[in-house]
Each structure stands twice: as structure tokens, then as C-alpha cells.
Design an enzyme around this catalytic site. Structure first.
Site, PDB file in Angstrom:
ATOM      1  N   TYR A  89      -2.337  -0.370   9.992  1.00  0.00           N
ATOM      2  CA  TYR A  89      -2.192  -0.711   8.717  1.00  0.00           C
ATOM      3  C   TYR A  89      -1.257  -0.778   7.838  1.00  0.00           C
ATOM      4  O   TYR A  89      -0.530  -1.198   7.393  1.00  0.00           O
ATOM      5  CB  TYR A  89      -3.546  -0.160   7.915  1.00  0.00           C
ATOM      6  CG  TYR A  89      -3.997  -0.420   6.633  1.00  0.00           C
ATOM      7  CD1 TYR A  89      -4.585  -1.495   5.941  1.00  0.00           C
ATOM      8  CD2 TYR A  89      -3.265   0.372   5.568  1.00  0.00           C
ATOM      9  CE1 TYR A  89      -4.838  -1.654   4.830  1.00  0.00           C
ATOM     10  CE2 TYR A  89      -3.552   0.372   4.229  1.00  0.00           C
ATOM     11  CZ  TYR A  89      -4.083  -0.818   3.925  1.00  0.00           C
ATOM     12  OH  TYR A  89      -4.157  -1.075   2.792  1.00  0.00           O
ATOM     13  N   SER A 142       0.872  -1.190   0.124  1.00  0.00           N
ATOM     14  CA  SER A 142       0.095  -0.170  -0.112  1.00  0.00           C
ATOM     15  C   SER A 142       0.784   1.278   0.027  1.00  0.00           C
ATOM     16  O   SER A 142       2.181   1.158   0.482  1.00  0.00           O
ATOM     17  CB  SER A 142      -0.877  -0.061   1.382  1.00  0.00           C
ATOM     18  OG  SER A 142      -1.352   1.268   1.180  1.00  0.00           O
TER      19      SER A 142
END
Lengths: 303, 596
Positions: free
Chosen positions: B467, B454
Site C-alpha cells: 500500500y 496517503s
């Protein structure tokens, strides 16, 4: 079934009659399509066919989309909706969409088919059946339009497709239809009849005052149950380079909702395949009778 | 080296004598090997040694090479003669039983000609082709490129084949071989892609060099100018060395259009893989022969699905495993790969969505399969990998894409939140790599591993510490693994998507927020993602486009690119943005496929 309709029975019958005529136009023209026909020619054929049968005006002029244009791929500006010189080829999907006005009554229909064989198109058509059942059930249950829109989105995602009605102006899945009463001349501006536009804008303003909208999308303004009246509902789903839709009128009354007519090509197709509205789709259904036979009377397109 | 067995002879239609060599048990299934240029049957010594304990391995010197006699005229080297020779040898060594073909370079060109000839094809049970396409397929491939207004294919094939033009010159090529200049160039070419591996000396004679030139002069022009429509129904597997010097990959996958049962596998090495990677080639041949002889009805592999759009099938014949394939980027990537000819194994924690992905992928490409799996469960991942290997073979592409979103400040994130995030986002990728990388190495390397990280991996923020931490770990894992697997020709790519409109937000947990706040946050983010309007389909196109190249890091959206640039050029800016408290949490998490 007894419906306390918003419009009287005669009116409903007239709307139904025109919707039948519009679908007949789409089917007749679909049967004339062959490799090499352009979108413009197809749209022109629909227009001619309907004008020969007493259609005087248009809510919008006929559209024809071929190939990946059925899924509105790479549409950035509204101008791209208009028919182009794209030519139809064997195996290509197509959508015909028209909205004729006759004696003030309006129809707005969408008809998806393909030339010859296209398994992706067939699968999408099978899976489209679920939306017809879902929408009417949710409207009947009085759910807010915005939430139904999202339910539809969720189903599209589960099916693995993408929402293509979000490409329409205003992202609408449906819009209200009312009788057109107007003293304006019959002119077409940007594909839309000015008299219909006038009616629509009138509705927009009136509905706005009630914090409602005659356009059904997923914005906050659609956080209300369907207003009684007629709605042209057009779920449009896409997968890769193929899009399919149906568009027909949903009658909404104070306490009920039902489709104006069940005797329509896509509904007959699903019935033949034993797929009632809303049943999960699996297996392949028979191809629509719209697949053109090879012997077709050729109609010259107006240049 | 095993002792070269005694040659036997097979006579050709025009009276030439071909030297034929046998190894192994004549009663076993026959593997017939055809060598290329400038080689002779000895190029197969290593491979034959590996295969001889299971199969009857036959090699022969092509007309004009090794110990076979040579035709007097150039026309004697025409393709139909070569294919006819091949069929005669097959008849002689395995009368009444189809042989399995294995061919390299010019041998492969001949073998293609034989298996696509209706009169001859019944003699062959399967064909493994290394570094040699069908001339006619290449011609069609170049032409369709030109028709589509893309001269790239022509240019890339030409760039790889400059020597062919040289071979058409009179006398000069002969002179270069005789003077030893050609030998020096060839020696350099043979070392391409073989650094770090011991050199295997080729045993060649001057006549191999000189006579073989006529192969080019007698065939190339005709076939490229007037390509035939040549197809075959036998299973074909193409083995493509990763550092092939003489042809672009596309020219080799082009055959998929003409072969319903087509497989394509990369292997780490250079053009002379038969000499340098004999074990790997022997294993691939064994796999195919086993499958064909077991009489399993072959699943049509690289045929475009019934609903495929016309277009290049760059991944024809390859097997791809995609986790988190039940939605979002995973699902879109599966579709994109399927449409380009790959066979898909769609994996998701939600069985139904995975099955649906496989179902639709089968419409676009070869028959796909699905599997329910929680990627956080290492033992389940191992079972899954075993199953893939047994049912479908070793994957060529593994996409570890499953992941979950988690937002909320560090001070509100519980150990349980951390565990879930690490289990799925990090362990899921570790397990995927752990389960598949060893078999990918063992089967010869050259595969591709793609891990969905990501842009949160390099964009610190107080909005999504858990995350971002797991994704940063995925990014580093990918980079380390890339270093380790480089020697096997396996490329590991970390994808950093950015804001892509998938289902990730709907499934995102907001640590430390009550339901109402979390719902509001989801609503707001959902709107942001929708406004951004970057679809998973678009992301998938970018990912699939990059798989061949296999870059270390693949940012997708503008914000992913921009963030990467900032992280390198202006870390201070990112330090400042990390402090920004979102209204609740307008995280710009990098989304990926649905929770797994």
C-alpha cells in the site's frame, strides 16, 4: 396473529394510547410552527399540550431541533441536545422528540418534518422507510442487536447518509422501555425524569447481570438478541445539514417482534406513497401533512 | 494578421457614430465582440481570425474609443447608453437572429448589463465573458459577504481594484497617460501571467486611454451603491484567466446566482487573454455556440440543487470528475463540490454506488452523472474520458481518488497482491491523469488535478509495504506532473488523508493472513478508525477548500501533518516506527474512497 406478549394486552393498549397521544402532540405543535419560532418555544408547546392532557412526568422532557441541529452537526457535549434559541426559517427541517409518562406508562417518540419545502428532507424521509422494515425483520429473526446495528449502519452507508443516532449518549439506536414504578418525587434532572432514570438504572443493573443491556448499541454488550419487552427504537439518519428520525415502540416477545402501532404519521406517509416498510426508496413522496398551513391559530409561547 | 475589414457605421440613440468591423460569412451565426479599457476593437484581431472561417464575426469600437465618436458629457458613458449601443449593433449586423456575445473587461460589464436587461436580452443567444463581471452582481456579492460578517470579499476586490480609485481622481489619471507613466504601469500589468509567451503588441490610441476613464467615473459608484437585481436566462460562460490581476475569482463566480445556465472555466494567462490566448478563447466560444445552436435543451448547470444549503457556490459552472465516488472520501468530496455548484461525474467500479452519489449530488447542486469504471483498465479510462468530453465537455477538476487498502508483511504479499494494489492505486491515477491532462491543456489550462495519495506515502511501515509503495508512487507522480503542467496553469495536488473513517478497511486485503486473522485485524482497525472519528465529510471539506489554491501536498488529519513533519525533521524516528510489528497489523493506512 397471536402474540404471547410479555406484557398483558391491557398494558400494550395503554402504551399504544400514550404513544398516539405523544405523536398527536408532535403533530399539533408541528402545525403551529412558523418562521421565527425558537426550539425552546416548540419544546415548551409540546410540554404544555401533553400536560394539559394528563401527562404527569417525563422520561425526558421534550426536545426540538431545527435546521442543521436535526443532524446533530458539531454536537460535542450532551448539553447541546437541549432546546436552544435557534429560530425556525422557511425550508428548515425540524425534529420534535418527547417522552411523556402517564400512570407509569411511557412513550418515546420522534417526529421529523420541515417548514415548507425541503427536497433533501423529503428524500431522507422516503429513505427512512427502509429502516422500519429492516429492524423488525432482523429482530424477528433473532439476530443479535449488535449485528442489526451494523446492518443499519451498512444501509446508511449504501444510501450515502451518515448515522446520527451514534451521537446519542451511548451511541444507542434503541433503549428498553418499562413501566415506571417509583416512589421518588417527580423531579427532572438534566432533562430526564428521576423516576424514569431510576427505572432505567435498575434495568441496566439487572440486565448487566445477564450480560445484556437495555441500551441497544454496537458494543460487545449488545451481542444478544432483543430481550422480550418494549424497545423504543430511533434510527436517525443525516445528510449534510438535514437529519430525520422516527422513534416508536417495538414489541418483542419470546418468538416474535412487531411495531406497537402502525397508525403513525410517518407510516401513513409511506403507505400513501406506496412505499411499504423496507422497500427501496426512489422517487419523491408526497410531503407530510405536517407542513403547516398558512392559516394557523397562533399560540402564544410561554416566555 | 488579417487585414482589418472596412468599417461600417451604426448610429447610436444620441447621435454618435460607432465603427463596426465584419469578418467571415454574414450568413453564418454572428459572434459579436465587445472590447474593454483601454482597448479598441483591434484587441479581438487574433480571436476573430480563429472564428471567421465558421462564423460571422463582428467587432466594434465602443463609444469614445477607436474610430467611434465620443459623447461630450460624462453622462454619455452611462451603462444604459453602452448597453443600448450594443443592442443596436446587434440589430444592425444580425437583424432577426440573436447574436452570440463575446466580451472582455469593460466590454463584459456592458454585455452583462445588456443580457440582464429584459428588453434587450432576446437579441442574444449566448454570452462568453472574460475578465469582466456584472457590477451589480459584484456589489451583491460583496454585500452578502459583509452580511455574513466576512469583509474578505470587499478587501480582496478592493485590493484588485486600487486603480479604480485612482481613476476617479480629477486630472491625475489623464496626466499619467499623457506623460507615459501610466503606459509603463500598464505595460507591466500586461506582462502578468504571460511569461514565456511572445508579446502581442496592442494597437491603442491616446483617446482610448483618456475617454475610457469616463466609463469608471460615470458608472462604478452608482452600481456599487445601488445594485439592481439583474438576471438572465441565456447561457453564460465565464472564462477566468488564472493570473487575472484585476479581480478575485469569487467576484466572477458570483454571477452564478443570477444565471441558471452558467459555466466557469479557468484558462492559463493574464488579463489580456483575448490578445495572448486567442486560439483557446475561440475554441471555448465555438463550443458554446455549437451547443446552443444545436438546440440541445441546456441542462441547468449552476443552479443550486433543490436541496442546496445557502452558501457560496465557489465551483459554480465547473465540471468535476471524481473516481472512487461510490463511498468514503470520494463520495463526500462529490457532495461537497456539488453543494458548491460543481457539476459532478461520479465514477466507481460499483455502478449502483456511483449512481447513488450522482443522484444525491443532483439534490445539492447541478444535475450530476455517473459512470461505471475500473480505473485499472486504461482502455476503459480512455473511453470514459472521450465520453465525458462529448457529453459534458472538458472537466475543470479531476479527482483521481479510487484506491484499495492492502495490509500484511512483504514476505506474505504475493505477486497477485502486488499487481492488484499497483493496478488500482497507481495505474488508476496514471490512467486518470493520462486521459484527462491532455484535454485540460488543450482547452486552455488552468484546471485542477487532485490525486489521493496517503500519509503512508511518507510513513514507512512493515505493516503495509504494498500500500505504502503504491501511494508513495502516487505522491511522486503528482509532484512531477505538477512541475510539467505548471506552465499551463494546471495545479496538481496530492492529498494525504490519514486515518479517516471510510469503508477502506472493510475492503482491505491482509496479505498472508487467513480469514480469521484478517477479520480480527479488520475489526481492530475498524475500531481504531471509528475512535479516531475523522469523518470523510470533514476530509472532503478540507480537500474542496484547498482545490482553488491547489497546493502540492495536502495532509488532512493531525497524524498526516505530524508524520510529514517527522519525515522531514526526524527520519530516524520513522525508521524506528517502520520496524514496529503491529499486533497483527494495526496499520494506519491512509484511506480513501471505496475500491475501484
Amino acid at each position: 396473529m397471536s402474540h404471547t406478549t410479555v406484557t398483558n394486552a391491557t398494558d400494550v393498549a395503554r402504551f399504544r394510547e400514550l404513544q398516539q397521544l405523544a405523536y398527536a402532540a408532535a403533530q399539533s405543535v408541528a402545525a403551529t410552527l412558523e418562521p421565527g419560532v425558537t426550539e425552546r418555544q416548540a419544546a415548551r408547546r409540546i410540554r404544555t399540550w401533553l400536560e394539559e392532557r394528563g401527562v404527569q412526568d417525563w422520561f425526558h422532557t421534550p426536545f426540538a431541533w431545527f435546521g442543521d441541529r436535526t443532524a446533530f452537526r458539531n454536537f460535542r457535549v450532551p448539553l447541546q441536545f437541549f432546546p436552544t434559541g435557534r429560530r425556525l426559517e422557511e425550508g428548515m427541517p425540524f425534529i420534535l422528540d418527547c417522552a411523556p409518562v402517564r400512570d407509569g406508562y411511557v412513550a418515546d417518540i420522534g417526529y421529523a418534518g420541515c417548514l415548507g419545502d425541503n427536497p433533501v428532507h423529503d428524500r431522507l424521509m422516503d429513505d427512512l422507510a427502509a429502516y422500519r422494515g429492516l429492524i423488525v425483520a432482523e429482530v424477528r429473526a433473532g439476530r443479535p442487536l449488535r449485528e442489526i446495528y451494523r446492518e443499519v449502519d451498512a444501509l446508511i452507508t449504501r444510501q450515502g447518509y451518515d448515522n446520527r443516532h451514534q451521537v446519542y449518549p451511548g451511541r444507542v439506536i434503541a433503549h428498553q422501555v418499562t413501566r415506571v414504578h417509583s416512589r421518588l418525587p417527580k423531579a427532572i434532572v438534566a432533562g430526564f425524569g428521576v423516576r424514569s432514570l431510576q427505572t432505567l438504572f435498575g434495568d441496566l443493573i439487572v440486565e448487566r447481570l445477564h450480560h445484556r443491556s437495555p441500551l441497544w448499541a454496537d458494543g460487545k454488550i449488545s451481542q444478544h438478541p432483543a430481550t422480550p419487552g418494549l424497545w423504543a427504537v430511533e434510527p436517525h439518519i443525516g445528510f449534510r445539514g438535514v437529519g430525520v428520525k422516527f422513534e416508536e415502540i417495538l414489541v418483542v416477545t419470546e418468538d416474535d417482534a412487531y411495531w406497537l402501532d402502525d397508525d403513525l404519521p410517518h407510516v401513513r406517509r409511506w403507505a400513501a406513497a406506496g412505499r411499504g416498510d423496507g422497500e427501496p426508496a426512489d422517487g419523491a413522496a408526497a410531503t407530510d401533512a405536517a407542513a403547516p398551513p398558512s392559516t394557523i391559530e397562533k399560540r402564544d409561547a410561554t416566555p | 494578421m488579417s487585414e482589418t475589414p472596412h468599417p461600417r457605421h451604426v448610429w447610436t440613440a444620441d447621435g454618435l457614430r460607432l465603427a463596426v468591423y465584419h469578418r467571415g460569412d454574414p450568413a453564418a451565426p454572428t459572434v459579436l465582440c465587445v472590447h474593454g479599457y483601454p482597448d479598441n476593437a483591434s484587441v479581438w484581431d487574433g480571436v476573430a481570425e480563429h472564428l471567421a472561417d465558421r462564423y460571422h464575426v463582428v467587432t466594434y469600437d465602443v463609444r469614445g474609443a477607436g474610430a467611434s465618436t465620443a459623447p461630450r458629457q460624462r453622462s454619455g458613458y452611462r451603462m444604459e447608453h453602452l448597453a443600448d449601443d450594443l443592442a443596436r449593433v446587434a440589430d444592425a449586423v444580425s437583424p432577426g437572429r440573436p447574436v452570440h456575445l463575446l466580451a472582455h473587461d469593460w466590454g463584459s460589464l456592458q454585455a452583462w448589463h445588456a443580457v440582464t436587461d429584459e428588453r434587450l436580452s432576446a437579441r442574444f443567444a449566448s454570452f462568453t465573458s472574460i475578465s469582466g463581471p456584472c457590477l451589480d452582481h459584484v456589489a451583491h456579492w460583496i454585500r452578502s459577504g459583509l452580511r455574513a460578517g466576512n469583509p474578505g470579499r470587499l478587501l480582496s476586490q478592493s485590493a484588485h481594484s486600487t486603480y479604480i480609485g485612482f481613476f476617479h481622481l480629477p486630472a491625475l489619471p489623464e496626466l499619467s497617460w499623457l506623460t507615459g507613466v501610466g503606459g509603463l504601469v500598464l505595460g507591466a500589468a500586461e506582462r502578468v501571467g504571460e511569461s514565456g509567451r511572445p508579446r502581442v503588441r496592442a494597437r491603442r490610441h491616446m483617446r482610448d486611454f483618456l475617454n475610457g476613464l469616463e466609463l469608471y467615473r460615470a458608472n462604478i459608484r452608482d452600481h456599487l451603491r445601488r445594485p439592481g437585481r439583474r438576471s438572465t436566462s441565456i447561457p453564460v460562460q465565464v472564462l477566468a484567466p488564472t493570473r487575472e490581476a484585476f479581480m478575485p475569482e469569487g467576484a466572477q463566480t458570483a454571477a452564478a446566482e443570477w444565471v441558471p445556465d452558467f459555466r466557469f472555466h479557468r484558462l492559463d494567462g493574464g488579463h489580456w487573454a483575448p490578445r495572448t490566448r486567442p486560439g483557446v478563447i475561440a475554441r471555448r466560444v465555438t463550443d458554446l455556440v455549437e451547443e446552443v445552436d444545436a438546440g440541445r435543451a441546456p441542462a441547468p448547470r449552476a443552479t443550486a440543487g433543490p436541496g442546496a444549503s445557502p452558501g457560496p457556490r465557489r465551483f459554480a459552472g465547473q465540471l468535476a470528475v471524481v473516481t472512487g465516488a461510490g463511498g468514503g472520501i470520494g463520495r463526500a468530496t462529490a457532495f461537497e463540490l456539488a453543494e458548491q455548484g460543481a457539476r459532478i461525474i461520479a465514477v466507481d467500479i460499483d455502478e449502483q454506488t456511483a449512481a447513488r452519489t450522482a443522484d444525491l449530488a443532483s439534490l445539492l447542486g447541478p444535475a450530476a452523472d455517473s459512470y461505471r469504471l475500473d480505473v485499472a483498465d486504461g482502455a476503459a479510462m480512455d473511453r470514459f474520458a472521450k465520453w465525458v468530453r462529448a457529453e459534458h465537455g472538458v472537466p475543470d477538476i479531476v479527482i483521481n481518488n479510487a484506491g484499495i487498502g492492502i495490509g500484511g508483511p512483504f514476505l506474505g504479499t504475493t505477486p497477485a497482491d502486488w499487481e492488484r494494489a499497483i493496478d488500482v492505486n497507481l495505474w488508476g491515477v496514471i490512467h486518470g491523469c493520462r486521459a484527462f491532462a491532455p484535454m485540460m491543456v488543450e482547452s486552455g489550462g488552468g484546471g485542477r488535478i487532485v490525486n489521493t495519495a496517503s500519509c503512508a506515502a511518507y510513513l514507512p511501515s512493515r505493516a503495509f509495504p504494498a500500500y505504502a509503495t503504491t501511494k508513495a508512487a502516487v505522491l511522486m507522480l503528482s509532484r512531477c506532473l505538477r512541475g510539467e503542467l505548471a506552465e499551463h496553469g494546471i495545479r496538481v495536488t496530492a492529498v494525504c488523508p490519514g486515518v479517516i473513517h471510510t469503508g477502506i478497511i472493510a475492503a482491505t486485503r491482509f496479505a498472508g493472513a487467513d480469514d480469521r486473522v484478517a477479520t480480527a485485524a479488520r475489526e481492530r482497525l475498524e475500531r481504531l478508525y471509528r475512535m479516531r472519528g475523522y469523518t470523510p465529510e470533514r476530509a472532503a471539506r478540507r480537500i474542496v477548500h484547498a482545490i482553488g489554491r491547489g497546493p502540492e501536498l495536502l495532509p488532512i488529519t493531525g497524524e498526516a501533518h505530524g508524520g510529514l513533519l517527522l519525515s522531514r525533521l526526524a527520519p530516524a524516528v520513522l525508521r524506528a516506527t517502520a520496524r514496529l510489528a503491529p499486533p497483527l497489523d494495526t496499520a494506519t493506512t491512509g484511506p480513501q474512497g471505496r475500491t475501484a
